[in-house]
Design an enzyme around this catalytic site. Structure first.
Site, short mmCIF file in Angstrom:
data_model
loop_
_atom_site.label_atom_id
_atom_site.label_comp_id
_atom_site.label_asym_id
_atom_site.label_seq_id
_atom_site.Cartn_x
_atom_site.Cartn_y
_atom_site.Cartn_z
N TYR A 286 29.86 -3.47 1.35
CA TYR A 286 30.48 -4.47 1.96
C TYR A 286 30.03 -5.93 1.77
CZ TYR A 286 32.03 -7.23 5.96
OH TYR A 286 32.73 -8.09 6.79
N GLU B 21 36.17 -11.75 2.79
CA GLU B 21 35.70 -10.36 2.83
C GLU B 21 36.10 -9.38 1.81
OE1 GLU B 21 35.34 -7.96 6.78
OE2 GLU B 21 37.31 -7.38 5.83
#
Ligand code: GDP
Ligand code: MN
Length: 376
Positions: A101, A185
């Site tokens: 992530y 993201e």
């Protein structure tokens, strides 16, 4: 404004972040063709502006083109957390070995940016942070310093990401910075069996103040390309059509954006965003004006130039050339400041065209252009 996954993917690709091959469609038949082009197998992904699509059944692997058609038929029209699926993206499946992530977000409390990264990607980062807070690295990023290779190395090692992710971290920062995003993201960023690093899913939230960037992604622009935008693009100009009546030209995205705001502040509405860029020549000014003047919605035009690399006398010559070749029928308010402003003003003064006025301040120029638009 949030972008769709396929739009985020497109931005990533433009900035050199590796992404799987993929195409978007709203037709199951076309989904079959796309799967064929991708080599047969495809991941069919619902395009909705919400996360957790995988869990909701909006991300499915199709083993061959006919399965892709069937799957697309099932996914299109689905409801995912209140969002109806209107398009699907078909992506080339990859062999995922590890999921990470990474994100950069505006950090309101600190007034800066925060890099968040974890070697435990794939699931929602909030869940990871709740279960294993030590697995999530949070590193402040100074906007002026940005994410250099050294900074990216610091983020990667704090999160336990492999060194090959450093390049992606640097490029992702460029996306945030240059696209005026509040959030970028990638979840998951993966390492494949072949050792490649790929951005498998992306989310980009644009700053609502950067309206001209959003116009690029609006459904209107995508579905019916604007002929004026096409003409401007052909001449290498950054032009976005808006809804108002005051045409706006300036040099530099920042200056043009502030000009739009000042026009709006005077109770008028800008008809477009047009940035003639840094080293603009007389020809660029002529091209820009001719695009704006051919928009029937435009009632007046505001030219706001702060001469830096662009010299104001070149801009003034461009205006004179445009006025003489295009046969001006709409009033023009010109504000020149900075490099060679005095020479530029003199050139316009000499030409003394009845429809061209000069103003000394940005506010004054915007007010006058607004007035002229309303009396036209
Ligand atoms: P989200 O659920 O909305 O975040 O959608 P994602 O695009 O992140 O997909 C959910 C999950 O599907 C990912 O975390 C991956 O584990 C998996 N996934 C998506 N594409 C692929 C792929 O090409 N190969 C493999 N193995 N898994 C994938
Ligand atoms: Mn995801």
């Amino acid at each position: 404004m949030d972008l769709y996954e396929h739009q985020a993917r497109q931005l990533f690709e433009e900035y050199g972040i590796p992404v799987p091959r993929a195409e978007v469609t709203d037709s199951p038949k076309e989904a079959r063709e796309i799967a064929r082009r991708l080599g047969g197998r495809a991941v069919v992904k619902a395009q909705v502006k919400t996360g957790g699509r995988g869990k909701a059944g909006g991300v499915r692997l199709a083993a061959d083109p006919s399965a892709a058609e069937l799957t697309a038929r099932q996914v299109l029209g689905m409801d995912i957390k209140g969002h109806r699926v209107g398009t699907v993206m078909l992506a080339e499946p990859v062999d995922v070995v590890e999921e990470f992530y990474v994100s950069y977000a505006l950090d309101r409390t600190a007034g800066g940016f925060l890099a968040i990264a974890s070697a435990q990607g794939g699931m929602e980062i909030e869940e990871v942070a709740a279960a294993r807070p030590e697995a999530v690295a949070r590193i402040p990023v100074d906007r002026a310093e940005g994410v250099t290779s050294a900074k990216a190395g610091e983020i990667a090692s704090a999160a336990g990401l492999p060194p090959q992710t450093v390049d992606v971290l640097v490029r992702l920062w460029q996306v945030l910075l240059r696209e005026d995003a509040r959030l970028v993201e990638v979840n998951p960023l993966v390492r494949t069996a072949q050792g490649r690093i790929l951005a498998l899913d992306g989310k980009v939230t644009l700053d609502d103040n950067a309206r001209f960037r959003q116009a690029r992604w609006s459904e209107r622009v995508e579905e019916h390309p604007d002929p004026l935008e096409a003409a401007a693009a052909e001449r290498g100009l950054t032009y976005v059509r808006l809804d108002g009546e005051v045409g706006v030209i300036g040099n530099g995205a920042g200056l043009v954006m502030s000009t739009l705001d000042v026009v709006a502040g005077c109770g008028a509405r800008p008809a477009n965003f047009l940035d003639i860029g840094g080293g603009a020549s007389a020809q660029v000014m002529t091209d820009g004006l001719s695009v704006i003047l051919s928009d029937p919605a435009v009632k007046s035009v505001l030219v706001n130039v702060f001469g830096g690399i662009t010299a104001c006398d070149a801009v003034a010559e461009g205006i004179v050339a445009a006025v003489d070749t295009a046969r001006l029928t709409k009033p023009l308010v010109v504000r020149l400041d900075g490099n060679s402003a005095a020479r530029g003003r003199a050139i316009l003064g000499e030409r003394a065209h009845p429809l061209v006025e000069q103003a000394t301040t940005m506010d004054g120029a915007a007010r006058r252009a607004g007035e002229l638009a309303h009396t036209a």
